[in-house]
Design a protein around this motif. Structure first.
Motif, PDB file in Angstrom:
ATOM      1  N   TRP A  24       0.829  -1.201   0.000  1.00  0.00           N
ATOM      2  CA  TRP A  24       0.000   0.000   0.000  1.00  0.00           C
ATOM      3  C   TRP A  24       0.872   1.264   0.000  1.00  0.00           C
ATOM      4  CZ3 TRP A  24      -4.685   1.430  -1.170  1.00  0.00           C
ATOM      5  CH2 TRP A  24      -5.057   2.740  -0.877  1.00  0.00           C
ATOM      6  N   LYS A  25       1.896   1.268   0.852  1.00  0.00           N
ATOM      7  CA  LYS A  25       2.779   2.439   0.914  1.00  0.00           C
ATOM      8  C   LYS A  25       3.460   2.667  -0.429  1.00  0.00           C
ATOM      9  CE  LYS A  25       3.721   2.318   5.873  1.00  0.00           C
ATOM     10  NZ  LYS A  25       4.716   2.031   6.918  1.00  0.00           N
ATOM     11  N   ASN A  26       3.860   1.603  -1.075  1.00  0.00           N
ATOM     12  CA  ASN A  26       4.489   1.707  -2.386  1.00  0.00           C
ATOM     13  C   ASN A  26       3.497   2.239  -3.425  1.00  0.00           C
ATOM     14  OD1 ASN A  26       6.577   1.353  -4.317  1.00  0.00           O
ATOM     15  ND2 ASN A  26       5.659  -0.600  -4.917  1.00  0.00           N
ATOM     16  N   TYR A  27       2.251   1.791  -3.365  1.00  0.00           N
ATOM     17  CA  TYR A  27       1.232   2.233  -4.324  1.00  0.00           C
ATOM     18  C   TYR A  27       0.836   3.689  -4.096  1.00  0.00           C
ATOM     19  CZ  TYR A  27      -3.372   3.136  -6.236  1.00  0.00           C
ATOM     20  OH  TYR A  27      -4.424   3.721  -6.880  1.00  0.00           O
ATOM     21  N   GLN A  39      -9.391   7.039  -9.446  1.00  0.00           N
ATOM     22  CA  GLN A  39      -9.445   6.618 -10.850  1.00  0.00           C
ATOM     23  C   GLN A  39      -9.234   5.110 -10.965  1.00  0.00           C
ATOM     24  OE1 GLN A  39      -6.536   8.551 -13.305  1.00  0.00           O
ATOM     25  NE2 GLN A  39      -7.359   7.699 -15.201  1.00  0.00           N
ATOM     26  N   ASP A  40      -8.275   4.552 -10.214  1.00  0.00           N
ATOM     27  CA  ASP A  40      -8.029   3.102 -10.240  1.00  0.00           C
ATOM     28  C   ASP A  40      -9.224   2.311  -9.716  1.00  0.00           C
ATOM     29  OD1 ASP A  40      -5.538   3.480 -11.357  1.00  0.00           O
ATOM     30  OD2 ASP A  40      -4.448   3.246  -9.454  1.00  0.00           O
ATOM     31  N   ALA A  60      -5.330  -6.161  -8.308  1.00  0.00           N
ATOM     32  CA  ALA A  60      -5.915  -5.731  -9.580  1.00  0.00           C
ATOM     33  C   ALA A  60      -5.109  -4.595 -10.203  1.00  0.00           C
ATOM     34  CB  ALA A  60      -7.363  -5.298  -9.366  1.00  0.00           C
ATOM     35  N   VAL A  61      -4.647  -3.655  -9.388  1.00  0.00           N
ATOM     36  CA  VAL A  61      -3.875  -2.522  -9.909  1.00  0.00           C
ATOM     37  C   VAL A  61      -2.562  -3.006 -10.511  1.00  0.00           C
ATOM     38  CG1 VAL A  61      -2.592  -0.458  -9.204  1.00  0.00           C
ATOM     39  CG2 VAL A  61      -4.936  -0.781  -8.456  1.00  0.00           C
ATOM     40  N   GLU A  62      -1.951  -4.015  -9.906  1.00  0.00           N
ATOM     41  CA  GLU A  62      -0.678  -4.537 -10.417  1.00  0.00           C
ATOM     42  C   GLU A  62      -0.810  -5.097 -11.823  1.00  0.00           C
ATOM     43  OE1 GLU A  62       0.940  -7.327  -7.642  1.00  0.00           O
ATOM     44  OE2 GLU A  62       1.403  -5.778  -6.172  1.00  0.00           O
TER      45      GLU A  62
END
Length: 168
Positions: free
Chosen positions: A74-77, A91-92, A122-124
């Motif tokens: 999460w922190k990375n995203y 938006q994602d 899913a975002v990945e």
């Protein structure tokens, strides 16, 4: 004239001797062989059922994923938490509309029912994550899969607090 015929010596019944220790004979279900049913027979390929099947089964839940992994993901995203990060998150999630401030984004996120683990997965791969119509559906799914975001970490992570639901 018609007298009952006596059995001849050639058709006489011969008693069969069955030892008492042997007991009745029948088909063994585990190895499909004719065996004594009085003794216990465990062929080498036979495995007794696990105690959990005899004593009662535990819920079929997968092993819980590592909680620290999702926090790091999460922190990375999410990054530093600037307005652009909030707008990218919305938006994602497939939310359209004008979201000019973090406050508007936060208000919009409160109405979203999504599993945070599934969202990051899913975002990945570039997909829109599975959304749930009700909080109750999300809670059932989350308990079933064991993909729970650690609540103590959410306070310091901006939008996670808006996305988290109480799992009761």
């Amino acid at each position: 004239m018609n007298q009952p015929s006596q059995p001849s010596e050639s058709t006489a019944l011969v008693p069969v001797y069955v030892p008492v220790e042997q007991g009745p004979i029948g088909l063994c279900v585990s190895c499909n062989q004719i065996r004594s049913l009085a003794t216990i027979h465990n062929p080498p390929f036979f495995e007794p059922p696990p105690l959990s099947s005899i004593m009662g089964k535990k819920k079929n839940r997968p092993a819980p994923p590592q909680k620290h992994d999702v926090v790091a993901r999460w922190k990375n995203y999410f990054g530093a938490g600037h307005l652009e990060d909030w707008q990218r998150l919305c938006q994602d999630l497939g939310l359209d509309g004008d979201l000019p401030s973090k406050r508007k984004c936060r208000e919009t996120l409160r109405s979203i029912n999504v599993n945070i683990w599934d969202f990051l997965d899913a975002v990945e791969v570039g997909n829109i994550p599975q959304m749930f119509l009700t909080k109750n559906e999300l809670v059932k799914y989350t308990w079933k899969t064991g993909r729970i975001f650690p609540r103590g970490e959410a306070k310091d992570m901006g939008p996670v607090a808006a996305l988290l639901k109480i799992l009761r």
